[in-house]
Design a protein around this motif. Structure first.
Motif, PDB file in Angstrom:
ATOM      1  N   ASP A   1      -7.426   3.846 -12.336  1.00  0.00           N
ATOM      2  CA  ASP A   1      -6.429   3.201 -11.478  1.00  0.00           C
ATOM      3  C   ASP A   1      -7.168   2.293 -10.500  1.00  0.00           C
ATOM      4  O   ASP A   1      -7.525   2.693  -9.386  1.00  0.00           O
ATOM      5  N   LEU A   2      -7.394   1.057 -10.908  1.00  0.00           N
ATOM      6  CA  LEU A   2      -8.172   0.124 -10.105  1.00  0.00           C
ATOM      7  C   LEU A   2      -7.420  -0.313  -8.854  1.00  0.00           C
ATOM      8  O   LEU A   2      -6.192  -0.412  -8.841  1.00  0.00           O
ATOM      9  N   ASP A   3      -8.170  -0.584  -7.821  1.00  0.00           N
ATOM     10  CA  ASP A   3      -7.655  -1.111  -6.566  1.00  0.00           C
ATOM     11  C   ASP A   3      -6.911  -2.422  -6.838  1.00  0.00           C
ATOM     12  O   ASP A   3      -7.401  -3.289  -7.573  1.00  0.00           O
ATOM     13  N   LYS A   4      -5.747  -2.590  -6.226  1.00  0.00           N
ATOM     14  CA  LYS A   4      -4.943  -3.797  -6.447  1.00  0.00           C
ATOM     15  C   LYS A   4      -5.206  -4.884  -5.407  1.00  0.00           C
ATOM     16  O   LYS A   4      -4.523  -5.908  -5.390  1.00  0.00           O
ATOM     17  N   ILE A   5      -6.188  -4.659  -4.548  1.00  0.00           N
ATOM     18  CA  ILE A   5      -6.596  -5.706  -3.611  1.00  0.00           C
ATOM     19  C   ILE A   5      -7.566  -6.634  -4.335  1.00  0.00           C
ATOM     20  O   ILE A   5      -8.611  -6.185  -4.823  1.00  0.00           O
TER      21      ILE A   5
ATOM     22  N   SER B   1     -11.499   2.382  10.709  1.00  0.00           N
ATOM     23  CA  SER B   1     -11.429   2.139   9.260  1.00  0.00           C
ATOM     24  C   SER B   1     -12.786   1.747   8.697  1.00  0.00           C
ATOM     25  O   SER B   1     -13.588   1.098   9.370  1.00  0.00           O
ATOM     26  N   ILE B   2     -12.999   2.132   7.442  1.00  0.00           N
ATOM     27  CA  ILE B   2     -14.194   1.662   6.721  1.00  0.00           C
ATOM     28  C   ILE B   2     -13.814   0.736   5.576  1.00  0.00           C
ATOM     29  O   ILE B   2     -14.668   0.061   5.009  1.00  0.00           O
ATOM     30  N   GLY B   3     -12.526   0.705   5.205  1.00  0.00           N
ATOM     31  CA  GLY B   3     -12.113  -0.131   4.096  1.00  0.00           C
ATOM     32  C   GLY B   3     -10.612  -0.157   3.927  1.00  0.00           C
ATOM     33  O   GLY B   3      -9.860   0.403   4.734  1.00  0.00           O
ATOM     34  N   SER B   4     -10.163  -0.827   2.865  1.00  0.00           N
ATOM     35  CA  SER B   4      -8.740  -0.949   2.550  1.00  0.00           C
ATOM     36  C   SER B   4      -8.522  -0.622   1.082  1.00  0.00           C
ATOM     37  O   SER B   4      -9.435  -0.743   0.257  1.00  0.00           O
ATOM     38  N   PHE B   5      -7.289  -0.257   0.746  1.00  0.00           N
ATOM     39  CA  PHE B   5      -6.961   0.132  -0.626  1.00  0.00           C
ATOM     40  C   PHE B   5      -5.495  -0.164  -0.896  1.00  0.00           C
ATOM     41  O   PHE B   5      -4.661  -0.118   0.015  1.00  0.00           O
ATOM     42  N   SER B   6      -5.188  -0.452  -2.155  1.00  0.00           N
ATOM     43  CA  SER B   6      -3.803  -0.688  -2.544  1.00  0.00           C
ATOM     44  C   SER B   6      -3.526  -0.077  -3.905  1.00  0.00           C
ATOM     45  O   SER B   6      -4.216  -0.375  -4.881  1.00  0.00           O
ATOM     46  N   TYR B   7      -2.542   0.782  -3.927  1.00  0.00           N
ATOM     47  CA  TYR B   7      -2.057   1.353  -5.188  1.00  0.00           C
ATOM     48  C   TYR B   7      -0.675   1.946  -4.919  1.00  0.00           C
ATOM     49  O   TYR B   7      -0.331   2.260  -3.786  1.00  0.00           O
ATOM     50  N   ASP B   8       0.106   2.108  -5.989  1.00  0.00           N
ATOM     51  CA  ASP B   8       1.476   2.589  -5.844  1.00  0.00           C
ATOM     52  C   ASP B   8       1.540   4.034  -5.359  1.00  0.00           C
ATOM     53  O   ASP B   8       0.611   4.821  -5.568  1.00  0.00           O
ATOM     54  N   PHE B   9       2.670   4.385  -4.729  1.00  0.00           N
ATOM     55  CA  PHE B   9       2.986   5.790  -4.464  1.00  0.00           C
ATOM     56  C   PHE B   9       3.357   6.405  -5.817  1.00  0.00           C
ATOM     57  O   PHE B   9       4.517   6.412  -6.221  1.00  0.00           O
ATOM     58  N   ASP B  10       2.356   6.857  -6.536  1.00  0.00           N
ATOM     59  CA  ASP B  10       2.534   7.314  -7.920  1.00  0.00           C
ATOM     60  C   ASP B  10       3.065   8.747  -7.934  1.00  0.00           C
ATOM     61  O   ASP B  10       2.396   9.670  -7.480  1.00  0.00           O
ATOM     62  N   MET B  11       4.262   8.932  -8.488  1.00  0.00           N
ATOM     63  CA  MET B  11       4.934  10.234  -8.473  1.00  0.00           C
ATOM     64  C   MET B  11       5.095  10.780  -9.883  1.00  0.00           C
ATOM     65  O   MET B  11       6.169  11.241 -10.268  1.00  0.00           O
TER      66      MET B  11
END
Length: 549
Positions: free
Chosen positions: A121-125, A426-436
């Motif tokens: 699940d790769l980062d979407k940023i 913060s040390i970084g940022s991340f983007s991914y869906d709220f995967d349920m």
């Protein structure tokens, strides 16, 4: 002559008499008594029986110790990155070890190797790979020869071994740790089954179920309890991620087309879904019904339609339901090593207490899972006309069971929606869906849109044990944050950062939980020569997700 004969006869008579005496019963009893008596009672003094004094007790030897600056417990990829970057921070003289319960011959990497989770699940940023906190992950993907989004488990294991060897990290296998906490600090850890203790300035727990943290006495939430108390025993579905041979993606597309163009079968599928779902849910499941298999990466595919899974359910006479038992979901498929496929979409629904028993049993596939994969193999053979084989991995893919409560600053779902932690924390940022995946019963919360959020290390640092951090899906995530925080990519990012923090704690001679994200970020930038760009932003788009915690 006669005199000599008499002498010989006398000698003969003497020996016969001796023999008769030796065989005489009272004599034999005396002989047996002497032969079998306790040697300790054989010393007589002045006709009185005395026992020798007992030797002084031998003092118990102190178990040998092994001392390190940093010890990582567990061999998940976030922990391996933590170990490597702790060593980078400490320099050549730093002593860092990984302790794992698996045998030395078992693949390193846990979920991404033994669990068969090839699709990452790769980062979407955009441009994530240029960030300081992503360099361990990038190195891992490069060394594992991942074309884009998929890992070959064998290559991944080899890459991790090379990285650890190059960094000079000691790996101690087949060992289970029990921590001894004194004055809010792990004084040492006993190695189960061995006469050995391990000491370290900092311990990092990367086991999937926070084993070391729980043994150290930290409290935790189970399931989605932190979002809704009714969901204490409810969590996401468990998966088997098998390796499938004998069939190609083009043949899967043909199977999907045959289902979609079979009108009577499509009618049955719709009826099956409507029977198991309410109108809103039916609409959700039918939304992408006519969307065929999509290839977002050079080596990865997304199954967007429920057609294949629903057709399987009809043939197996299974209800189209995620609430209990097996569910053939829309999934992700990897292609690696000459059309070997890895399919992440076979779900099994259990409650948290059941899953925790599976974890205690080494995450081994259950008889139910093995039986269902046998049915799947037969079904794929029938549909394709090929000699399809389904190989079950050593471990099952457990998405979530618990989250540690006693951390310096937990990360909540509400924070993630609003953009995450403040820049100074913060040390970084991340983007991914709220995967349920598989859904959660009694959740009573809307699923927010795709977040873009900042994160630090404080949600991983134990508050009640000064020299312990918890990295991974069991870290300090609260509410809906669990659904994003469990993603392996962000855990690897955070693992790299926590490793740096542990190195700093050892260098400065201070507790691990006193190191800040600001200090960690600065060191990451120094070590990599790169600048951190934070992307966290409010993604609520004006909607009040007040029920999300």
């Amino acid at each position: 002559m006669l005199s000599t004969f008499k002498k010989l006869a006398s000698i003969a008579i003497f020996f016969v008499a001796v023999k008769l005496l030796v065989n005489y019963p009272p004599f034999r009893e005396a002989e047996n008594y002497i032969a079998n008596r306790n040697p300790a009672s054989a010393t007589l003094d002045n006709g009185t029986l005395q026992q020798k004094p007992s030797p002084p007790p031998v003092p118990r030897k102190k178990p040998p110790e092994q001392k390190f600056d940093v010890v990582v417990y567990g061999d998940e990829v976030p922990g391996i990155c933590a170990a490597i970057w702790a060593k980078k921070t400490l320099g050549a003289k730093g002593k860092v070890a990984i302790v794992r319960s698996n045998y030395g011959r078992d693949p390193l990497g846990g979920l991404l190797t033994r669990g068969g989770l090839a699709y990452i699940d790769l980062d979407k940023i955009p441009g994530w790979y240029r960030q300081p906190y992503a360099q361990c992950f990038k190195e891992f993907l490069d060394k594992a020869d991942a074309p884009e989004s998929c890992l070959d488990p064998k290559k991944a294991d080899r890459a991790l071994r090379q990285m650890l060897s190059a960094a000079g990290i000691k790996v101690i296998s087949n060992s289970t740790l029990t921590p001894r906490v004194v004055d809010k600090k792990i004084e040492y850890a006993e190695v189960k089954g061995r006469n050995l203790t391990i000491k370290a300035n900092s311990f990092i727990d990367v086991t999937q179920d926070a084993e070391l943290a729980r043994k150290a006495g930290l409290s935790y939430y189970t399931g989605y309890q932190s979002q809704n108390i009714k969901s204490k025993n409810e969590t996401l579905a468990v998966s088997i991620v098998p390796r499938i041979t004998g069939i190609t993606m083009s043949e899967f597309r043909r199977i999907e087309d045959e289902i979609l163009y079979n009108r009577p079968l499509v009618k049955k599928i719709k009826e099956s879904i409507m029977k198991s779902k309410d109108p809103a849910s039916t609409k959700f499941w039918m939304r992408n019904f006519w969307s065929t298999i999509y290839q977002p990466y050079t080596d990865g595919y997304d199954i967007r339609s429920v057609a294949i899974g629903a057709a399987y359910h009809i043939d197996r006479k299974l209800p189209f339901s995620q609430n209990k038992g097996f569910f053939f979901d829309k999934g992700n498929v990897c292609v690696y090593n000459k059309n070997v496929l890895s399919w992440n979409g076979f779900l099994f629904k259990y409650q948290v207490d059941q899953i925790m028993k599976m974890e205690a049993n080494g995450r081994k596939p259950t008889p139910e899972m093995i039986r269902e994969m046998s049915f799947l193999q037969y079904w794929l053979q029938k549909k394709s006309g090929k000699d399809v084989r389904v190989f079950i991995p050593d471990e099952i893919y457990i998405r979530q069971t618990l989250n540690v409560r006693d951390v310096v600053d937990p990360l909540t779902g509400q924070e993630i929606i609003k953009g995450g932690t403040a820049a100074s924390k913060s040390i970084g940022s991340f983007s991914y869906d709220f995967d349920m995946r598989g859904g959660v019963k009694n959740l009573s919360a809307r699923i927010p849109p795709l977040p873009v959020y900042n994160f630090g290390i404080e949600s991983a640092l134990a508050s009640k044990v000064k020299n312990l951090a918890i990295v991974g899906r069991s870290s300090g995530y609260v509410g809906m944050a669990v659904s994003v925080g469990r993603i392996a990519t962000v855990n690897i990012y955070q693992g790299q950062g926590v490793g740096v923090a542990a190195g700093l704690a050892s260098k400065f001679g201070v507790p691990l939980n006193s190191i800040t994200s600001a200090e960690t970020k600065k060191t990451l930038e120094t070590l990599t020569g790169k600048t951190t760009y934070l992307s966290g932003r409010d993604t609520s788009y004006g909607v009040d997700y007040k029920e999300v915690k």
